[in-house]
Design a protein around this motif. Structure first.
Motif, PDB file in Angstrom:
ATOM      1  N   ALA A 132       0.737  30.011  18.588  1.00  0.00           N
ATOM      2  CA  ALA A 132       1.138  29.649  17.223  1.00  0.00           C
ATOM      3  C   ALA A 132       1.158  30.873  16.319  1.00  0.00           C
ATOM      4  CB  ALA A 132       0.194  28.591  16.674  1.00  0.00           C
ATOM      5  N   THR A 133       0.174  31.755  16.483  1.00  0.00           N
ATOM      6  CA  THR A 133       0.130  32.968  15.662  1.00  0.00           C
ATOM      7  C   THR A 133       1.301  33.887  15.979  1.00  0.00           C
ATOM      8  OG1 THR A 133      -2.286  32.805  15.659  1.00  0.00           O
ATOM      9  CG2 THR A 133      -1.331  34.895  14.959  1.00  0.00           C
ATOM     10  N   THR A 134       1.609  34.044  17.255  1.00  0.00           N
ATOM     11  CA  THR A 134       2.767  34.860  17.636  1.00  0.00           C
ATOM     12  C   THR A 134       4.051  34.289  17.058  1.00  0.00           C
ATOM     13  OG1 THR A 134       1.630  35.450  19.698  1.00  0.00           O
ATOM     14  CG2 THR A 134       4.003  35.871  19.589  1.00  0.00           C
ATOM     15  N   GLY A 135       4.128  32.950  16.974  1.00  0.00           N
ATOM     16  CA  GLY A 135       5.310  32.293  16.414  1.00  0.00           C
ATOM     17  C   GLY A 135       5.526  32.550  14.939  1.00  0.00           C
ATOM     18  N   MET A 136       4.513  33.087  14.261  1.00  0.00           N
ATOM     19  CA  MET A 136       4.677  33.399  12.836  1.00  0.00           C
ATOM     20  C   MET A 136       5.670  34.525  12.596  1.00  0.00           C
ATOM     21  SD  MET A 136       0.738  33.010  11.492  1.00  0.00           S
ATOM     22  CE  MET A 136      -0.113  31.434  11.688  1.00  0.00           C
ATOM     23  N   PHE A 137       6.094  35.188  13.663  1.00  0.00           N
ATOM     24  CA  PHE A 137       7.148  36.188  13.537  1.00  0.00           C
ATOM     25  C   PHE A 137       8.421  35.574  12.953  1.00  0.00           C
ATOM     26  CE2 PHE A 137      10.897  38.329  15.298  1.00  0.00           C
ATOM     27  CZ  PHE A 137      10.678  39.627  14.855  1.00  0.00           C
ATOM     28  N   PHE A 138       8.625  34.279  13.175  1.00  0.00           N
ATOM     29  CA  PHE A 138       9.863  33.621  12.767  1.00  0.00           C
ATOM     30  C   PHE A 138       9.802  33.046  11.359  1.00  0.00           C
ATOM     31  CE2 PHE A 138       9.603  33.381  17.410  1.00  0.00           C
ATOM     32  CZ  PHE A 138      10.777  34.039  17.743  1.00  0.00           C
ATOM     33  N   LEU A 139       8.737  33.313  10.629  1.00  0.00           N
ATOM     34  CA  LEU A 139       8.688  32.890   9.228  1.00  0.00           C
ATOM     35  C   LEU A 139       9.631  33.763   8.405  1.00  0.00           C
ATOM     36  CD1 LEU A 139       4.859  32.378   8.616  1.00  0.00           C
ATOM     37  CD2 LEU A 139       6.576  30.686   9.236  1.00  0.00           C
ATOM     38  N   GLY A 140      10.176  33.200   7.393  1.00  0.00           N
ATOM     39  CA  GLY A 140      11.073  33.954   6.532  1.00  0.00           C
ATOM     40  C   GLY A 140      11.899  33.013   5.691  1.00  0.00           C
ATOM     41  N   GLY A 141      12.610  33.562   4.739  1.00  0.00           N
ATOM     42  CA  GLY A 141      13.451  32.735   3.887  1.00  0.00           C
ATOM     43  C   GLY A 141      12.622  31.726   3.121  1.00  0.00           C
ATOM     44  N   ASP A 142      12.969  30.449   3.291  1.00  0.00           N
ATOM     45  CA  ASP A 142      12.223  29.389   2.613  1.00  0.00           C
ATOM     46  C   ASP A 142      11.501  28.485   3.616  1.00  0.00           C
ATOM     47  OD1 ASP A 142      14.380  28.161   3.771  1.00  0.00           O
ATOM     48  OD2 ASP A 142      15.095  27.180   1.942  1.00  0.00           O
ATOM     49  N   ARG A 143      11.137  29.024   4.775  1.00  0.00           N
ATOM     50  CA  ARG A 143      10.515  28.224   5.841  1.00  0.00           C
ATOM     51  C   ARG A 143       9.008  28.053   5.612  1.00  0.00           C
ATOM     52  NH1 ARG A 143      13.229  31.575  10.839  1.00  0.00           N
ATOM     53  NH2 ARG A 143      15.409  31.106  10.360  1.00  0.00           N
ATOM     54  N   TYR A 144       8.655  27.593   4.457  1.00  0.00           N
ATOM     55  CA  TYR A 144       7.234  27.429   4.158  1.00  0.00           C
ATOM     56  C   TYR A 144       6.608  26.314   4.995  1.00  0.00           C
ATOM     57  CZ  TYR A 144       8.048  23.191   1.398  1.00  0.00           C
ATOM     58  OH  TYR A 144       8.373  21.924   1.012  1.00  0.00           O
ATOM     59  N   LEU A 145       7.396  25.269   5.327  1.00  0.00           N
ATOM     60  CA  LEU A 145       6.860  24.182   6.147  1.00  0.00           C
ATOM     61  C   LEU A 145       6.529  24.667   7.557  1.00  0.00           C
ATOM     62  CD1 LEU A 145       8.910  20.995   5.193  1.00  0.00           C
ATOM     63  CD2 LEU A 145       6.458  21.407   4.876  1.00  0.00           C
ATOM     64  N   LEU A 146       7.385  25.514   8.131  1.00  0.00           N
ATOM     65  CA  LEU A 146       7.087  26.096   9.444  1.00  0.00           C
ATOM     66  C   LEU A 146       5.796  26.906   9.371  1.00  0.00           C
ATOM     67  CD1 LEU A 146       7.767  26.828  12.379  1.00  0.00           C
ATOM     68  CD2 LEU A 146       9.176  28.717  11.478  1.00  0.00           C
ATOM     69  N   GLY A 147       5.645  27.685   8.309  1.00  0.00           N
ATOM     70  CA  GLY A 147       4.419  28.456   8.147  1.00  0.00           C
ATOM     71  C   GLY A 147       3.196  27.561   8.050  1.00  0.00           C
ATOM     72  N   GLY A 148       3.318  26.453   7.325  1.00  0.00           N
ATOM     73  CA  GLY A 148       2.203  25.523   7.209  1.00  0.00           C
ATOM     74  C   GLY A 148       1.820  24.908   8.541  1.00  0.00           C
ATOM     75  N   VAL A 149       2.825  24.519   9.326  1.00  0.00           N
ATOM     76  CA  VAL A 149       2.555  23.916  10.639  1.00  0.00           C
ATOM     77  C   VAL A 149       1.892  24.922  11.576  1.00  0.00           C
ATOM     78  CG1 VAL A 149       3.647  22.969  12.718  1.00  0.00           C
ATOM     79  CG2 VAL A 149       4.373  22.177  10.455  1.00  0.00           C
ATOM     80  N   LEU A 150       2.418  26.138  11.625  1.00  0.00           N
ATOM     81  CA  LEU A 150       1.831  27.155  12.504  1.00  0.00           C
ATOM     82  C   LEU A 150       0.410  27.502  12.073  1.00  0.00           C
ATOM     83  CD1 LEU A 150       4.884  29.552  13.024  1.00  0.00           C
ATOM     84  CD2 LEU A 150       3.938  27.900  14.653  1.00  0.00           C
ATOM     85  N   LEU A 151       0.159  27.550  10.780  1.00  0.00           N
ATOM     86  CA  LEU A 151      -1.189  27.798  10.284  1.00  0.00           C
ATOM     87  C   LEU A 151      -2.137  26.688  10.717  1.00  0.00           C
ATOM     88  CD1 LEU A 151      -3.393  29.073   8.511  1.00  0.00           C
ATOM     89  CD2 LEU A 151      -2.350  27.943   6.540  1.00  0.00           C
ATOM     90  N   ILE A 152      -1.694  25.442  10.595  1.00  0.00           N
ATOM     91  CA  ILE A 152      -2.539  24.308  10.988  1.00  0.00           C
ATOM     92  C   ILE A 152      -2.881  24.372  12.470  1.00  0.00           C
ATOM     93  CG2 ILE A 152      -2.530  21.803  11.317  1.00  0.00           C
ATOM     94  CD1 ILE A 152      -0.949  21.648   8.646  1.00  0.00           C
ATOM     95  N   VAL A 153      -1.878  24.650  13.318  1.00  0.00           N
ATOM     96  CA  VAL A 153      -2.117  24.710  14.765  1.00  0.00           C
ATOM     97  C   VAL A 153      -3.047  25.878  15.108  1.00  0.00           C
ATOM     98  CG1 VAL A 153      -1.040  25.093  17.023  1.00  0.00           C
ATOM     99  CG2 VAL A 153       0.051  23.579  15.344  1.00  0.00           C
ATOM    100  N   ALA A 154      -2.780  27.053  14.557  1.00  0.00           N
ATOM    101  CA  ALA A 154      -3.591  28.235  14.880  1.00  0.00           C
ATOM    102  C   ALA A 154      -5.020  28.080  14.389  1.00  0.00           C
ATOM    103  CB  ALA A 154      -2.948  29.484  14.271  1.00  0.00           C
ATOM    104  N   ASN A 155      -5.198  27.620  13.162  1.00  0.00           N
ATOM    105  CA  ASN A 155      -6.541  27.478  12.607  1.00  0.00           C
ATOM    106  C   ASN A 155      -7.350  26.426  13.358  1.00  0.00           C
ATOM    107  OD1 ASN A 155      -7.287  29.263  10.595  1.00  0.00           O
ATOM    108  ND2 ASN A 155      -7.516  27.676   9.056  1.00  0.00           N
ATOM    109  N   ALA A 156      -6.715  25.288  13.668  1.00  0.00           N
ATOM    110  CA  ALA A 156      -7.420  24.239  14.400  1.00  0.00           C
ATOM    111  C   ALA A 156      -7.774  24.702  15.805  1.00  0.00           C
ATOM    112  CB  ALA A 156      -6.555  22.974  14.455  1.00  0.00           C
TER     113      ALA A 156
END
Length: 465
Positions: A132-156
């Motif tokens: 999930a953390t590696t997938g944060m490479f694809f954040l950008g633009g207005d993809r705040y929801l993707l960032g939120g999901v990846l944060l939830i998965v990585a933190n949990a």
């Protein structure tokens, strides 16, 4: 149902009658224990980069900027149709990740103790979080929801992995060496966090010379933390070993039934629960400071990203010295008194942070120094102190409750921080609201008779505690 783990080596095993076999067996067992301890340190070395580079430095300001890019004219985003101030989205996402972790961690702990196989579960949690953390490479633009999901998965995932990781401590270290072993683990983690943060600083500061935009440099830093996490997790997975579980009574039960039995069993140890309550409260403040400090620095104090990186790097360097130094203090004054001293320092640090002037890096560096000196020690000694309060054979189950206090139930602090900002629009008000967590935690911990708690759990009492 009760369980126990088989010993490292049976007394007298291999003795040939003159005692030499027992001596050789003792040396071999000691060498095996040291090997496991060294492997155990490396999981802190692996995953602490996520806590440092991702959660503390880069993701908060970057995800907040992404959310602001997606916000409406009034500064709100609407995840699931709920109006949320863009500046609060990161704090709310952290809270959501913790709620998810709360649902998973106790089950993981119960299953690990019941089956005696912590290592496969540790591997699954670690590599889910790393991916999930590696997938944060694809954040950008207005993809705040993707960032939120990846944060939830990585933190949990990190929280679940720490349940299993911490549960090894009572098995690989004797009562009188746990403060030292736990402190060394934290020191390993802060060392790796500092090293990778230096590399991040070089990349971020020189992004133009590397042909990268600032956003691309941040995304590479985020993803590299995931790659580091996954790569160095191999070391503990090779060196740690699972203990065979001997079932003394009762039929096999499902993970959820075992969890319910564990929660009921914990009521037999009210002093252990008293410590957990105190830890839940003061560590909620610690975790919130870790996750929200970069937001406070960038949004309220108007500091540059490079300044924040240097400040967190300073925290990492001083946290190594702090963890080792407080470990030595614990050997003289006991873990409880040393932790109480660190909580008083935390409260004073936050109070000072409220008055920091904007656009003045030197004062922010002074604040970071204060945090670094108490951060590692307060966490390391809390972990080692709790290990004395865990009944034998229930390490992962009880450490799941501990981890709920560590990361699991640490959703209240970010929620208070986010709500305070949402209501007042001031990050200064948000940061000062966290002082109550340290003050209340101090009072509750001071009331716990730790020697009686250790005895009640059926464990030997160290000379200093």
């Amino acid at each position: 149902m009760s369980t126990r783990t088989t010993a490292e080596a049976e007394p007298g095993a291999g003795d040939d009658g003159d005692g030499s076999g027992a001596a050789d067996g003792g040396k071999a067992a000691a060498a095996a224990r040291r090997r496991e301890q060294h492997g155990w340190y490396f999981y802190d070395f692996a995953c602490s980069v996520y806590s440092t580079s991702v959660l503390t430095v880069f993701l908060g300001p970057y995800l907040t900027a992404v959310a602001k890019a997606a916000a409406d004219a009034h500064g709100y985003v609407h995840p699931l149709g709920i109006p949320v101030r863009a500046g609060s989205f990161f704090a709310y996402a952290v809270s959501a990740s913790v709620i998810v972790a709360v649902l998973i961690m106790p089950l993981a702990g119960a299953v690990a103790d019941r089956g005696g196989r912590k290592k496969p579960l540790l591997a699954a949690a670690a590599y889910t979080g790393a991916a999930a953390t590696t997938g944060m490479f694809f954040l950008g633009g207005d993809r705040y929801l993707l960032g939120g999901v990846l944060l939830i998965v990585a933190n949990a995932s990190l929280a679940v992995s720490m349940v299993l990781y911490n549960a090894y401590l009572p098995q690989i270290a004797g009562p009188d060496e746990r403060d030292t072993v736990s402190s060394r683990g934290w020191a390993f983690g802060y060392t790796s966090g500092a090293f990778v943060l230096v590399l991040n600083l070089v990349l971020f500061q020189g992004h133009d010379s590397f042909g990268l935009s600032e956003g691309a440099a941040v995304r590479i830093c985020l993803a590299s933390a995931g790659l580091w996490w996954g790569a160095f997790t191999i070391v503990p997975l090779r060196r740690l070993r699972d203990r065979k579980v001997v079932r003394e009574e009762g039929p096999a039960v499902s993970g959820w039934k075992q969890l319910i039995a564990t929660l009921k069993d914990m009521r037999r140890y009210p002093l252990t629960l008293s410590f957990l309550l105190a830890y839940l409260i003061y560590n909620d403040g610690v975790q919130t400071v870790i996750s929200q400090a970069s937001i406070y620095g960038s949004e309220e104090l108007e500091l540059e990203q490079s300044t924040l990186i240097v400040a967190v790097l300073l925290v990492q360097v001083l946290a190594v010295a702090g963890a080792l130094g407080m470990g030595r203090l614990a050997r003289v004054y006991g873990a409880k008194r040393t932790i109480l001293g660190s909580l008083a320092a935390w409260g004073l640090t936050l109070a000072a942070g409220y008055f920091l002037p904007a656009r003045t890096p030197v004062w922010f560096f002074a604040l970071a120094s204060m945090i670094g000196l108490v951060l590692g020690g307060s966490q390391a000694l809390s972990r080692s102190l709790f290990s004395h309060l865990v009944p034998a054979g229930k390490e992962a189950e009880y450490f799941s409750a501990y981890e709920m206090s560590d990361r699991g139930l640490s959703w209240v602090g970010p929620l208070v921080f986010g709500l305070t900002y949402q209501v007042t629009g001031s990050y200064r008000d948000a940061i000062i609201s966290l002082v109550v967590f340290f003050a209340l935690g101090f009072v509750l911990l001071a009331r716990v008779p730790v020697r009686r708690a250790v005895e009640a759990a059926g464990n030997p009492v160290p000379e200093r505690i």
